[in-house]
Design a protein around this motif. Structure first.
Motif, PDB file in Angstrom:
ATOM      1  N   ASP A   1      36.740  42.574  52.552  1.00  0.00           N
ATOM      2  CA  ASP A   1      36.486  43.843  51.868  1.00  0.00           C
ATOM      3  C   ASP A   1      35.010  43.877  51.485  1.00  0.00           C
ATOM      4  O   ASP A   1      34.443  42.846  51.086  1.00  0.00           O
ATOM      5  N   GLN A   2      34.387  45.035  51.610  1.00  0.00           N
ATOM      6  CA  GLN A   2      32.991  45.137  51.214  1.00  0.00           C
ATOM      7  C   GLN A   2      32.656  46.559  50.829  1.00  0.00           C
ATOM      8  O   GLN A   2      33.340  47.512  51.223  1.00  0.00           O
ATOM      9  N   LYS A   3      31.593  46.695  50.054  1.00  0.00           N
ATOM     10  CA  LYS A   3      31.082  48.011  49.695  1.00  0.00           C
ATOM     11  C   LYS A   3      29.583  47.906  49.537  1.00  0.00           C
ATOM     12  O   LYS A   3      29.082  47.004  48.856  1.00  0.00           O
ATOM     13  N   GLU A   4      28.857  48.812  50.166  1.00  0.00           N
ATOM     14  CA  GLU A   4      27.400  48.814  50.121  1.00  0.00           C
ATOM     15  C   GLU A   4      26.906  50.129  49.510  1.00  0.00           C
ATOM     16  O   GLU A   4      27.630  51.122  49.447  1.00  0.00           O
TER      17      GLU A   4
ATOM     18  N   THR B   1      34.948  37.691  51.280  1.00  0.00           N
ATOM     19  CA  THR B   1      35.063  37.055  52.592  1.00  0.00           C
ATOM     20  C   THR B   1      36.029  35.887  52.529  1.00  0.00           C
ATOM     21  O   THR B   1      36.068  35.141  51.541  1.00  0.00           O
ATOM     22  N   GLU B   2      36.821  35.743  53.591  1.00  0.00           N
ATOM     23  CA  GLU B   2      37.604  34.516  53.737  1.00  0.00           C
ATOM     24  C   GLU B   2      36.675  33.450  54.290  1.00  0.00           C
ATOM     25  O   GLU B   2      36.006  33.650  55.305  1.00  0.00           O
ATOM     26  N   PHE B   3      36.628  32.317  53.610  1.00  0.00           N
ATOM     27  CA  PHE B   3      35.659  31.279  53.951  1.00  0.00           C
ATOM     28  C   PHE B   3      36.384  30.029  54.421  1.00  0.00           C
ATOM     29  O   PHE B   3      37.265  29.503  53.738  1.00  0.00           O
ATOM     30  N   THR B   4      36.010  29.560  55.618  1.00  0.00           N
ATOM     31  CA  THR B   4      36.551  28.314  56.163  1.00  0.00           C
ATOM     32  C   THR B   4      35.436  27.288  56.203  1.00  0.00           C
ATOM     33  O   THR B   4      34.543  27.367  57.053  1.00  0.00           O
ATOM     34  N   PRO B   5      35.416  26.332  55.267  1.00  0.00           N
ATOM     35  CA  PRO B   5      34.319  25.354  55.241  1.00  0.00           C
ATOM     36  C   PRO B   5      34.378  24.433  56.448  1.00  0.00           C
ATOM     37  O   PRO B   5      35.453  24.176  57.004  1.00  0.00           O
ATOM     38  N   ASN B   6      33.199  23.942  56.856  1.00  0.00           N
ATOM     39  CA  ASN B   6      33.179  22.969  57.934  1.00  0.00           C
ATOM     40  C   ASN B   6      33.628  21.604  57.407  1.00  0.00           C
ATOM     41  O   ASN B   6      33.898  21.440  56.211  1.00  0.00           O
ATOM     42  N   MET B   7      33.703  20.630  58.295  1.00  0.00           N
ATOM     43  CA  MET B   7      34.239  19.323  57.909  1.00  0.00           C
ATOM     44  C   MET B   7      33.408  18.661  56.818  1.00  0.00           C
ATOM     45  O   MET B   7      33.933  17.979  55.936  1.00  0.00           O
ATOM     46  N   GLU B   8      32.098  18.886  56.863  1.00  0.00           N
ATOM     47  CA  GLU B   8      31.208  18.260  55.880  1.00  0.00           C
ATOM     48  C   GLU B   8      31.414  18.843  54.484  1.00  0.00           C
ATOM     49  O   GLU B   8      31.341  18.134  53.481  1.00  0.00           O
ATOM     50  N   GLU B   9      31.662  20.146  54.401  1.00  0.00           N
ATOM     51  CA  GLU B   9      31.800  20.818  53.110  1.00  0.00           C
ATOM     52  C   GLU B   9      33.237  20.893  52.611  1.00  0.00           C
ATOM     53  O   GLU B   9      33.478  21.202  51.441  1.00  0.00           O
TER      54      GLU B   9
ATOM     55  N   GLY C   1      43.216  27.678  50.598  1.00  0.00           N
ATOM     56  CA  GLY C   1      42.380  28.668  51.263  1.00  0.00           C
ATOM     57  C   GLY C   1      41.339  29.182  50.287  1.00  0.00           C
ATOM     58  O   GLY C   1      41.510  29.088  49.064  1.00  0.00           O
ATOM     59  N   VAL C   2      40.237  29.712  50.818  1.00  0.00           N
ATOM     60  CA  VAL C   2      39.110  30.116  49.971  1.00  0.00           C
ATOM     61  C   VAL C   2      38.713  31.559  50.258  1.00  0.00           C
ATOM     62  O   VAL C   2      38.579  31.956  51.421  1.00  0.00           O
ATOM     63  N   VAL C   3      38.538  32.325  49.200  1.00  0.00           N
ATOM     64  CA  VAL C   3      37.933  33.641  49.275  1.00  0.00           C
ATOM     65  C   VAL C   3      36.669  33.619  48.436  1.00  0.00           C
ATOM     66  O   VAL C   3      36.699  33.176  47.276  1.00  0.00           O
ATOM     67  N   LEU C   4      35.550  34.050  49.001  1.00  0.00           N
ATOM     68  CA  LEU C   4      34.294  34.131  48.273  1.00  0.00           C
ATOM     69  C   LEU C   4      34.003  35.591  47.927  1.00  0.00           C
ATOM     70  O   LEU C   4      34.127  36.471  48.782  1.00  0.00           O
TER      71      LEU C   4
END
Length: 436
Positions: free
Chosen positions: A291-294, A315-323, A332-335
């Motif tokens: 979802d976004q609004k500008e 945003t749905e965020f999928t961290p890489n292996m390092e993070e 699960g993560v939403v930013l």
């Protein structure tokens, strides 16, 4: 890495692609040179002895600043006495990062396989004699009106790897390498209006290359420039990152074996269009817009500073292996990244890293902004009389967001405004903005 992919990769190592280059650029023989110093003669004798030990030919002279990777790859093959050198993947699409007038550019790179090279070169290749080199060319440009200093610590990280990878000097002409051109002796100096271009090589053993292909990509850090080489607080702009696409190596292997291949989006475009918080700038993982609004443009006054809500992104965020470990407690993560504009009409500089905010959801649950995901340095300010951007980031549990919060009200309370010494300059006043 599955067995089939390993077999395909092994097959690629057995195919010779790179032909010899630079035959017309032979170095002059000792008899043709003028008298040299004893130190230079000793150096040449050492080089000849090493060539005799490895059984390799003396590499032909190359113009290491020409950007001709074919010559450089042939130089690497000859120097290491490799049986074959194979280009697995190459990119000539520049990646650039601007730091307030100082620009770092990854001009081009090639992932080059080296097969059966001399054991003298095995240590940086994880003690293996098959592997690959990520051959890169960088340009650092100073478009400011003052001299700057740029330490080229362009470390490469790969998710799941136990180390970071750095330049290996022994396989290319030193005079063309970026860490040789910018070094402690010249204090990493780039004069106003000038630029420096140089090579950088990252060695990977065969097993490390398999891991990189499985991870999909590597991230190279682009450090900041400084106006004073001995004072980190004089850093200019923010550090950035470049992406090395290893997943395309696997894709090309599949194509070469005439297997089914599904096209994939270029890794350099994964986070394009998203606000440049730390997760985007430092390539911590992948984002997908929820979802976004500008263009909101709602403003409030905090003392002599105008705070304007410009927009927001969920945003749905999928961290890489390092993070991934830092997000392991989330389902699960939403930013939520919120974009503010600050118009600083005070007599002091505003310190971006010292401003905090609070997110309240449905008048019942709240959290502070996550400062580590904006990653503002102490030296990052909006100067008196200037305007600039301020991002605030909040981390939400995706399961809770989907079930409880996504259709509720979101409110941001931001302030007070603080100077670069973290002193309140808006008399404790805070502004409240309703997102939805």
């Amino acid at each position: 890495m599955n067995k089939k992919l390993m077999i395909l990769f092994g097959a690629m190592l057995s195919v010779f692609i790179i032909s010899g280059c630079g035959a017309d650029n032979k170095e002059a023989s000792t008899e043709e040179k003028t008298a040299a110093s004893e130190e230079k003669a000793a150096s040449e004798n050492d080089s000849e002895n090493k060539n005799e030990e490895t059984g390799s030919e003396e590499p032909a002279a190359v113009d290491s600043e020409s950007g001709d990777f074919a010559e450089l790859i042939d130089y690497m093959k000859t120097t290491t006495d490799a049986e074959e050198a194979t280009v697995f993947y190459e990119s000539t699409d520049p990646q650039t990062h601007d730091m307030d007038g100082v620009t770092a550019s990854l001009d081009q790179y090639s992932i080059v396989g080296l097969k059966d090279f001399h054991t003298d070169y095995s240590i940086p290749f994880n003690d293996e004699t098959n592997g690959a080199v990520v051959l890169t060319q960088y340009t650092i440009t100073n478009d400011t009106d003052e001299d700057v200093h740029y330490m080229p610590s362009m470390y490469m990280s790969i998710p799941g790897a136990t180390q970071q990878y750095n330049n290996y000097r022994e396989i290319l002409p030193e005079e063309g390498q970026l860490p040789v051109k910018l070094n402690p002796d010249n204090k990493y100096l780039i004069k106003a209006g000038e630029s420096v271009t140089g090579t950088y090589t990252y060695p990977l053993g065969e097993s490390e290359l398999y891991g990189a292909i499985a991870a999909g990509e590597g991230t190279i850090e682009a450090p900041t420039a400084q106006t004073d080489p001995d004072d980190i607080s004089t850093a200019i702009g923010r550090k950035g990152s470049f992406i090395i696409d290893f997943r395309s190596v696997a894709a090309e292997e599949s194509e070469s074996a005439d297997t089914e291949n599904t096209s994939k989006e270029s890794s350099t475009d994964i986070n394009e269009g998203f606000y440049e918080d730390a997760t985007t700038l430092e390539n911590m993982g992948e984002k997908a817009m929820l979802d976004q609004k500008e263009g909101i443009g709602e403003s409030q006054e905090l003392g002599d500073t105008t705070v304007t809500l410009e927009g927001y992104q969920f945003t749905e965020f999928t961290p890489n292996m390092e993070e991934a470990p830092r997000f392991e407690d989330f389902n699960g993560v939403v930013l939520l990244t919120v974009n503010f504009a600050l118009d600083n009409k005070t007599d002091e500089n505003i310190g971006l890293g010292s401003i905090s905010s609070t997110l309240t959801v449905d008048d019942s649950w709240w959290q502070l902004n996550e400062g580590m995901l904006t990653n503002y340095r102490i030296s990052e300010v909006i100067e008196s009389g200037e305007s600039g951007e301020l991002l605030q980031v909040y981390v939400l549990d995706k399961e809770e967001y989907d079930k409880l919060w996504k259709d509720k009200s979101f409110e941001i309370e931001i302030g007070p405004i603080r100077n670069e010494d973290a002193k309140d300059i808006s008399k404790g006043k805070e502004a409240v903005f309703q997102l939805k």
